[in-house]
Design an enzyme around this catalytic site. Structure first.
Site, short mmCIF file in Angstrom:
data_model
loop_
_atom_site.label_atom_id
_atom_site.label_comp_id
_atom_site.label_asym_id
_atom_site.label_seq_id
_atom_site.Cartn_x
_atom_site.Cartn_y
_atom_site.Cartn_z
N GLY A 167 0.84 -1.30 -0.15
CA GLY A 167 -0.08 0.13 -0.06
C GLY A 167 0.88 1.15 0.05
O GLY A 167 1.70 1.58 -0.80
N GLY A 402 14.77 8.91 -35.65
CA GLY A 402 14.29 9.56 -34.34
C GLY A 402 15.38 9.49 -33.22
O GLY A 402 15.45 10.20 -32.44
C1 HXC Z 1 -2.27 -3.23 11.10
C2 HXC Z 1 -0.80 -4.97 10.24
C3 HXC Z 1 -0.75 -4.52 8.96
C4 HXC Z 1 -1.62 -3.25 8.51
C5 HXC Z 1 0.61 -6.09 9.06
N1 HXC Z 1 -0.01 -5.87 10.33
N2 HXC Z 1 -0.08 -4.99 8.25
N3 HXC Z 1 -1.55 -4.15 11.27
N4 HXC Z 1 -2.20 -2.67 9.79
N5 HXC Z 1 -1.64 -2.61 7.42
C6 HXC Z 1 0.42 -6.64 11.58
C7 HXC Z 1 -0.20 -8.02 11.53
O1 HXC Z 1 -1.56 -7.93 12.24
C8 HXC Z 1 0.82 -8.83 12.48
O2 HXC Z 1 0.80 -8.17 14.10
C9 HXC Z 1 2.09 -7.98 12.23
O3 HXC Z 1 1.76 -6.74 11.49
C10 HXC Z 1 2.99 -8.85 11.33
O4 HXC Z 1 2.29 -9.01 10.06
P1 HXC Z 1 2.30 -10.58 9.58
O5 HXC Z 1 1.03 -10.40 8.57
O6 HXC Z 1 2.43 -11.71 10.58
O7 HXC Z 1 3.75 -10.80 8.63
P2 HXC Z 1 4.02 -11.32 7.43
O8 HXC Z 1 3.20 -12.51 7.04
O9 HXC Z 1 5.57 -11.05 7.04
O10 HXC Z 1 3.05 -10.41 6.37
C11 HXC Z 1 3.34 -9.11 5.97
C12 HXC Z 1 2.37 -8.68 4.98
C13 HXC Z 1 0.89 -8.86 5.70
C14 HXC Z 1 2.40 -8.90 3.69
C15 HXC Z 1 2.58 -7.18 4.96
O11 HXC Z 1 0.92 -8.29 6.96
C16 HXC Z 1 -0.12 -8.08 4.88
O12 HXC Z 1 -0.53 -8.46 3.72
N6 HXC Z 1 -0.82 -6.88 5.53
C17 HXC Z 1 -1.67 -6.20 4.98
C18 HXC Z 1 -1.23 -5.48 3.77
C19 HXC Z 1 -1.98 -4.30 3.04
O13 HXC Z 1 -3.05 -4.79 2.47
N7 HXC Z 1 -2.12 -3.23 3.81
C20 HXC Z 1 -2.92 -2.04 3.63
C21 HXC Z 1 -2.52 -1.32 2.41
S1 HXC Z 1 -3.60 0.11 1.94
P3 HXC Z 1 1.01 -9.36 15.04
O14 HXC Z 1 0.16 -8.75 16.20
O15 HXC Z 1 0.37 -10.69 14.71
O16 HXC Z 1 2.32 -9.34 15.12
C22 HXC Z 1 -2.83 1.30 2.09
C23 HXC Z 1 -3.39 2.70 1.45
C24 HXC Z 1 -2.51 4.03 1.54
O17 HXC Z 1 -1.55 1.51 2.46
C25 HXC Z 1 -2.57 4.53 0.41
C26 HXC Z 1 -2.15 4.06 -1.01
C27 HXC Z 1 -2.25 5.07 -2.14
#
Ligand code: HXC
Length: 512
Positions: A167, A402
């Site tokens: 993101g 070009g």
């Molecule tokens: C809150 C989050 C988080 C998030 C991870 N965590 N991403 N908490 N918000 N976005 C937390 C998990 O709950 C977990 O907490 C810890 O971080 C580690 O994450 P894991 O999933 O256990 O790690 P991993 O398996 O390595 O996976 C990492 C990851 C995955 C691939 C990044 O966590 C993931 O897919 N997260 C979501 C990504 C996403 O879609 N984000 C939103 C993007 S939208 P605990 O307590 O268990 O340790 C965005 C909009 C901005 O950013 C604007 C853009 C234009």
């Protein structure tokens, strides 16, 4: 509270901040082959130089646990003696995700960097917008994006991807100048494999989707990759050694000890005379720049053009060179985009551009046309024409169509243009040209193949050489290839006081 008690409280708070998400998560971070945010900053900066900001900022309680400093460490310090601002996202706190506090801390750091004119280095290790914080997280990213754009072209912004980043944690880096990745332990994607599986049904892994190998070669999103975090941070330092701290500074001079008048004695053995024979243009670049030191940018993406930084007479230069080793050095969509962006970067930060030309033209074809080669090729033309830094171009062999215009020609405002005697400057190669302008004679000839050969030879003698361009002043001189370094060095020295004015306007409209 006594002074001693207040100091104890302060120490306790700092100790809690330093622990980030706690021992267990730090251990998990190490198990993944990753350093913690603070360890990364220590590896990046000169020892003892880091001054932390906002270590005690917080607002979000997780089951009664208060994470001081939240999920990012911010501050400034010295890198090889130069001041830089740095932030390092802390994956041990909510996966380094960005909530209100993290957003405010990074935005504040960027404001400091912009007003003081120092580079910002972002060490990213974050799951993006913190889901629990909703719009506050999105607002935080919006504030950072705004600052990325305001600071663009004012201070160098370097992004280092050091974990799974999603993101906003990839969109902000995409707005910066350069992206570094660490092989196997860092990834970039809009959203991870789980969400992709539920939305599109595609099954993929984090590495396949957004690993360093994918982004430095397929998408071109990232510019550099390194086998481990320590090497990666060393490469960041190396890049910074070529860059000024801001757009009002000159790039840093370094005494290299390489004589300016060093002749390229063996360069005649490197470049074959026949226009269709391959060679590696990096062998020429390494002979031209000081001590052969050249930092290639985007090495694995669009390798048919080479872009990178080196020094000539101790002063940094950006080099753009067609690469006959891949696709005959043709300009296609990706190589045009790659070079255009590099030229824009150099121009933003007062880095002269040295262009080495050996190009058969723009790549024809249906997929290139459908992919928008017209728009993407125009980016390169635009970037060169708009660049006001010193521009020195040397045509080594062919410069057709070009692509002759696009590759730093005199017509696009290059200051000094040279050609080797082997240069062929024409609308196209003779073998193609005779099929258009000599078709009728060839068809009518008793021996069409002999007539075709005669016409190609005639075309070669009449048009495929540098002397028409030299007569017109489109190139300033035809030079002995062995003098290439000294000629470029002298031109750059003369151009050090170059000053041009552009018509008043808000900004141009580059064909994005
Ligand atoms: C809150 C989050 C988080 C998030 C991870 N965590 N991403 N908490 N918000 N976005 C937390 C998990 O709950 C977990 O907490 C810890 O971080 C580690 O994450 P894991 O999933 O256990 O790690 P991993 O398996 O390595 O996976 C990492 C990851 C995955 C691939 C990044 O966590 C993931 O897919 N997260 C979501 C990504 C996403 O879609 N984000 C939103 C993007 S939208 P605990 O307590 O268990 O340790 C965005 C909009 C901005 O950013 C604007 C853009 C234009």
């Amino acid at each position: 509270m006594t002074i001693e008690e207040s100091l104890e409280k302060l120490q306790a708070l700092k100790a809690r901040a330093a622990l980030g998400g706690g021992e267990e998560r730090i251990e998990a971070q190490h198990q993944r082959g990753k350093l913690t945010a603070r360890e990364r900053i220590d590896a990046l900066l000169d020892p003892g130089s880091f001054e932390e900001m906002d270590a005690l900022a917080h607002d979000y309680e997780d089951d009664g646990v208060q994470y001081y400093g939240d999920a990012v460490v911010t501050g400034w310090g010295k890198m090889d003696g130069r001041t830089v601002c740095v932030f390092a996202q802390d994956f041990t706190v909510f996966g380094g995700s960005l909530g209100a506090v993290v957003g405010i801390k990074i935005a504040k750091l960027m404001d400091v960097a912009t007003k003081t004119g120092v580079p910002v280095i972002g060490l990213n290790d974050s799951g993006g917008a913190r889901i629990q914080e909703g719009v506050d997280a999105l607002a935080g990213y919006g504030e950072i994006f705004f600052r990325n754009v305001q600071a663009s072209g004012v201070i160098p912004q370097i992004s280092v991807i050091m974990g799974p980043c999603a993101g906003g944690a990839v969109y902000s880096p995409a707005l910066t100048d350069f992206i570094f990745m660490v092989e196997q332990t860092s990834q970039m994607f809009l959203t991870g494999p789980d969400v992709i599986a539920s939305v599109t049904g595609e099954i993929t892994t984090v590495e396949e989707l957004g690993g360093a190998a994918s982004h430095v070669s397929k998408s071109g999103v990232a510019h550099f990759s390194s086998p481990n975090e320590t090497d990666c941070l060393e490469e960041v330092k190396r890049l910074l050694s070529y860059l000024p701290s801001n757009n009002m500074d000159d790039p840093p001079f370094e005494e290299t000890g390489d004589p300016v008048d060093r002749r390229l004695d063996d360069v005649l053995n490197v470049v074959p005379g026949e226009a269709d024979q391959q060679y590696d243009v990096r062998d020429v670049i390494e002979r031209v720049v000081d001590n052969g030191e050249f930092m290639e940018v985007h090495e694995y993406f669009a390798p048919n053009i080479v872009c990178g930084l080196g020094r000539i007479a101790g002063h940094p230069v950006g080099v753009v060179a067609n690469q006959p080793l891949y696709l005959a050095g043709v300009l296609d969509i990706d190589s045009s985009r790659k070079a255009a962006r590099f030229v824009r970067f150099c121009d933003s930060f007062n880095i002269p551009i040295v262009t080495l030309v050996d190009v058969p033209g723009f790549l024809p074809g249906v997929s290139q046309e459908y992919g928008g080669i017209i728009t993407h090729g125009a980016k390169l033309v635009y970037a060169y024409a708009a660049a006001t830094v010193p521009k020195v171009t040397v045509i080594l062999r062919k410069a057709f169509g070009g692509a002759y215009d696009a590759m730093g020609s005199k017509h696009l405002g290059a200051d000094v243009n040279y050609a080797w005697p082997t240069a062929a400057i024409a609308v196209m190669a003779g073998s193609q040209a005779v099929n258009i302008i000599g078709r009728r004679e060839i068809q009518a000839a008793d021996d069409p193949e002999a007539e075709r050969k005669r016409q190609i030879e005639d075309y070669r003698l009449r048009l495929e050489h540098p002397y028409i361009a030299a007569a017109e002043g489109y190139i300033d001189d035809v030079i002995d290839p062995r003098d290439t370094r000294v000629k470029i060095a002298h031109a750059l020295e003369m151009l050090r006081t170059k000053s041009v004015s552009v018509p008043p306007k808000k900004h141009g409209n580059i064909p994005l």
